[in-house]
Enzyme design. Structure first.
Site, PDB file in Angstrom:
ATOM      1  N   ASN A  12       0.843  -1.295   0.212  1.00 28.33           N
ATOM      2  CA  ASN A  12       0.187   0.048  -0.013  1.00 28.33           C
ATOM      3  C   ASN A  12       0.981   1.240  -0.058  1.00 28.33           C
ATOM      4  O   ASN A  12       1.414   1.594   0.974  1.00 28.33           O
ATOM      5  CB  ASN A  12      -0.998  -0.179   1.253  1.00 28.33           C
ATOM      6  CG  ASN A  12      -1.792   1.049   1.346  1.00 28.33           C
ATOM      7  OD1 ASN A  12      -1.903   2.054   0.273  1.00 28.33           O
ATOM      8  ND2 ASN A  12      -2.745   1.282   2.221  1.00 28.33           N
ATOM      9  N   ARG A  93      -2.947  -2.171  -3.073  1.00 30.70           N
ATOM     10  CA  ARG A  93      -3.989  -1.433  -2.859  1.00 30.70           C
ATOM     11  C   ARG A  93      -4.042  -0.300  -3.722  1.00 30.70           C
ATOM     12  O   ARG A  93      -2.909   0.464  -3.664  1.00 30.70           O
ATOM     13  CB  ARG A  93      -4.101  -1.119  -1.317  1.00 30.70           C
ATOM     14  CG  ARG A  93      -5.340  -0.179  -1.081  1.00 30.70           C
ATOM     15  CD  ARG A  93      -5.366   0.520   0.236  1.00 30.70           C
ATOM     16  NE  ARG A  93      -6.493   1.052   0.585  1.00 30.70           N
ATOM     17  CZ  ARG A  93      -6.357   2.314   1.212  1.00 30.70           C
ATOM     18  NH1 ARG A  93      -5.458   2.977   1.536  1.00 30.70           N
ATOM     19  NH2 ARG A  93      -7.412   2.884   1.241  1.00 30.70           N
ATOM     20  N   HIS A 182     -13.326   1.876   0.797  1.00 29.63           N
ATOM     21  CA  HIS A 182     -13.212   0.841   1.860  1.00 29.63           C
ATOM     22  C   HIS A 182     -14.003  -0.367   1.292  1.00 29.63           C
ATOM     23  O   HIS A 182     -14.396  -1.279   2.144  1.00 29.63           O
ATOM     24  CB  HIS A 182     -14.135   1.212   3.180  1.00 29.63           C
ATOM     25  CG  HIS A 182     -13.293   2.448   3.970  1.00 29.63           C
ATOM     26  ND1 HIS A 182     -13.931   3.339   4.804  1.00 29.63           N
ATOM     27  CD2 HIS A 182     -12.207   2.686   4.313  1.00 29.63           C
ATOM     28  CE1 HIS A 182     -13.252   3.943   5.259  1.00 29.63           C
ATOM     29  NE2 HIS A 182     -11.985   3.764   5.340  1.00 29.63           N
ATOM     30  N   GLY A 214     -10.907   7.200   9.218  1.00 30.62           N
ATOM     31  CA  GLY A 214     -11.699   7.202   8.048  1.00 30.62           C
ATOM     32  C   GLY A 214     -12.941   6.356   8.237  1.00 30.62           C
ATOM     33  O   GLY A 214     -12.697   5.224   8.945  1.00 30.62           O
ATOM     34  N   ARG A 243     -12.377  14.403   9.411  1.00 31.97           N
ATOM     35  CA  ARG A 243     -13.196  14.684   8.139  1.00 31.97           C
ATOM     36  C   ARG A 243     -14.455  15.090   8.676  1.00 31.97           C
ATOM     37  O   ARG A 243     -15.233  14.296   9.578  1.00 31.97           O
ATOM     38  CB  ARG A 243     -13.003  13.807   7.153  1.00 31.97           C
ATOM     39  CG  ARG A 243     -11.810  13.322   6.676  1.00 31.97           C
ATOM     40  CD  ARG A 243     -11.982  12.163   5.556  1.00 31.97           C
ATOM     41  NE  ARG A 243     -11.028  11.291   5.803  1.00 31.97           N
ATOM     42  CZ  ARG A 243     -10.740   9.873   5.401  1.00 31.97           C
ATOM     43  NH1 ARG A 243     -11.725   9.664   4.553  1.00 31.97           N
ATOM     44  NH2 ARG A 243      -9.600   9.313   5.790  1.00 31.97           N
ATOM     45  N   GLU A 386      -7.813  -6.007   5.645  1.00 30.70           N
ATOM     46  CA  GLU A 386      -7.842  -5.621   4.145  1.00 30.70           C
ATOM     47  C   GLU A 386      -6.495  -6.265   3.464  1.00 30.70           C
ATOM     48  O   GLU A 386      -6.665  -6.620   2.068  1.00 30.70           O
ATOM     49  CB  GLU A 386      -7.641  -4.151   3.644  1.00 30.70           C
ATOM     50  CG  GLU A 386      -9.098  -3.608   4.241  1.00 30.70           C
ATOM     51  CD  GLU A 386      -8.964  -2.163   4.764  1.00 30.70           C
ATOM     52  OE1 GLU A 386      -8.682  -1.750   5.870  1.00 30.70           O
ATOM     53  OE2 GLU A 386      -9.390  -1.016   3.838  1.00 30.70           O
TER      54      GLU A 386
END
Ligand code: ADP
Length: 401
Positions: A12, A93, A182, A214, A243, A386
């Site tokens: 990633n 990713r 996601h 997130g 955020r 993930e």
């Protein structure tokens, strides 16, 4: 060594970082992160997960190619892998696949071009992924590379869910629509949940809440994403660590008119200075919790807002799904915060979300059923992984190649 063992590296890469995990079959044997690539000193952390040895050092890593070399030397020195050429595949990713890359795929020059093209709408992510992919290709040209897109799982959303009510030409010409993110996590945890509950995945309906720094939520019908809270970018939807999530978009044009903020600054305010951090000054829920205990009113307000908004999303997805088999909590907050799980489920008890507070209390990071026997909707904690999902997808793509 068993030569049939599949060795898959998962990468990633960010604009100044590379995170990696190495799998032998499905077992993670090494992992690490290189941060501050290109800066005066970079931070390197390398873990041999078999011997549990951790190596940390600060030294300059001028670019991603040098970062891949650091990883390769670490594999060699610790006897994990003689050469990157010994890998069976490398899974990357990639945050944004855009309209066309709707499935994980083996990377070739056309795919590289498309990832670059989509970079216009994902400028913080796709260009950085490309640098990592190219560094890997040049370090081990014979190893197949696979791209796994965060957006791919949501490509099944119907058009009325992904369209914004803006002039149609913005969709046609600029690709402005909801993409969702996601996806690798929502897909992984929902498959795990279906398996755990003994329900066929293609008949499984669920609401998956990925609550980390997130955060996004996804409505899954018959094993396919039909709506999700993140949109054109990962800013829309739930309130997050830093955020803002959903706001009236006119606030931004208003601020642009009455202040000196330029577009970049407004973007940074919404992405990095809002959410929990903006409301109470703390972005990590553990700190917010501590502040609430010591009577910080803004911290309490921030948590109340977070729970209220989360409950509204779950309620709205409950209303569009013909049946909801399960509510899934995952990622840092979802897996670890019994408080968030309890508060949100208690707001939804009239819809049939009946949490067992005794089982929920203190439970962390473990695949578990936390609803009462009588609950209409099963409530689960499913730890996300993930990287493992990317490794699994990479393995199946190279097997079928
Ligand atoms: P990311 O989105 O960066 O991958 P994670 O999924 O790792 O984030 O989630 C990180 C967040 O999880 C932290 O910022 C914190 O708010 C929350 N978190 C982690 N552990 C706990 C805990 N024990 N209790 C409450 N919240 C936690």
């Amino acid at each position: 060594m068993n030569t049939n063992t599949k060795k898959i590296l998962v990468i990633n890469s960010g604009s100044s970082s590379i995170k990696f995990k190495l799998y032998e079959d499905k077992k993670a044997v090494a992992s690490g992160v290189i941060e501050k690539i290109g800066e005066h000193t970079s931070k390197i952390e390398l873990k041999d997960l078999i011997s549990d040895k951790v190596e940390k050092r600060d030294e300059p890593v001028p670019n991603h190619q040098a970062g891949i070399n650091v990883i390769s030397e670490f594999f060699q020195d610790s006897g994990i892998l003689e050469s990157l050429e010994d890998l069976d595949g490398c899974g990357h990713r990639v945050v944004h696949g855009g309209k066309n890359l709707t499935e994980p795929c083996l990377i070739d020059t056309n795919i590289l071009k498309e990832i670059r093209r989509v970079g216009v709408i994902a400028p913080l992510h796709n260009p950085a992924h490309l640098v990592g992919i190219k560094a890997m290709i040049s370090a081990a040209p014979e190893v197949p590379n696979v791209a796994v897109f965060d957006t791919a799982f949501h490509s099944s959303m119907p058009n009325y869910a992904y369209m914004y009510a803006l002039p149609y030409e913005f969709y046609e010409k600029e690709g402005i629509r909801k993409y969702g993110f996601h996806g690798t996590s929502h897909s992984y945890v929902s498959k795990k949940a279906a398996e755990f509950l003994g329900i066929d995945y293609d008949k499984f309906n669920a609401i998956s809440a990925h609550l980390g720094n997130g955060a996004s939520i996804c409505a899954i019908e018959n094993g396919r994403s039909v709506d999700t809270s993140m949109g054109f970018t990962p800013l829309e939807g739930l309130m997050m660590g830093t955020r803002c999530g959903d706001i009236d978009p006119a606030i931004i044009s208003h601020l642009a008119r009455i202040s000196d903020y330029n577009t970049e600054e407004l973007d940074a305010i919404m992405n990095k200075r809002s959410g929990f951090l903006g409301v109470c000054g703390y972005n990590d829920l553990r700190d917010v919790d501590t502040q609430i205990q010591s009577g910080n009113e803004k911290a309490k307000l921030a948590l109340d807002m977070y729970i209220y908004r989360l409950a509204k999303y779950i309620g709205s997805y409950f209303s569009i799904l013909p049946r909801t088999d399960a509510l899934i909590f995952t990622a840092g907050v979802g897996e670890n915060s019994d408080l968030v799980r309890k508060l949100v489920c208690n707001k939804l008890s009239h819809l049939g979300f009946d949490i067992d507070e005794g089982i929920n209390e203190g439970l962390r990071g473990k695949l578990s059923l936390i609803s009462k026997e009588s609950s209409k909707v099963k409530i689960l904690i499913v730890p996300t992984d993930e990287e493992l999902e990317i490794a699994n997808i990479t393995t199946s793509l190279i097997n079928n190649a």
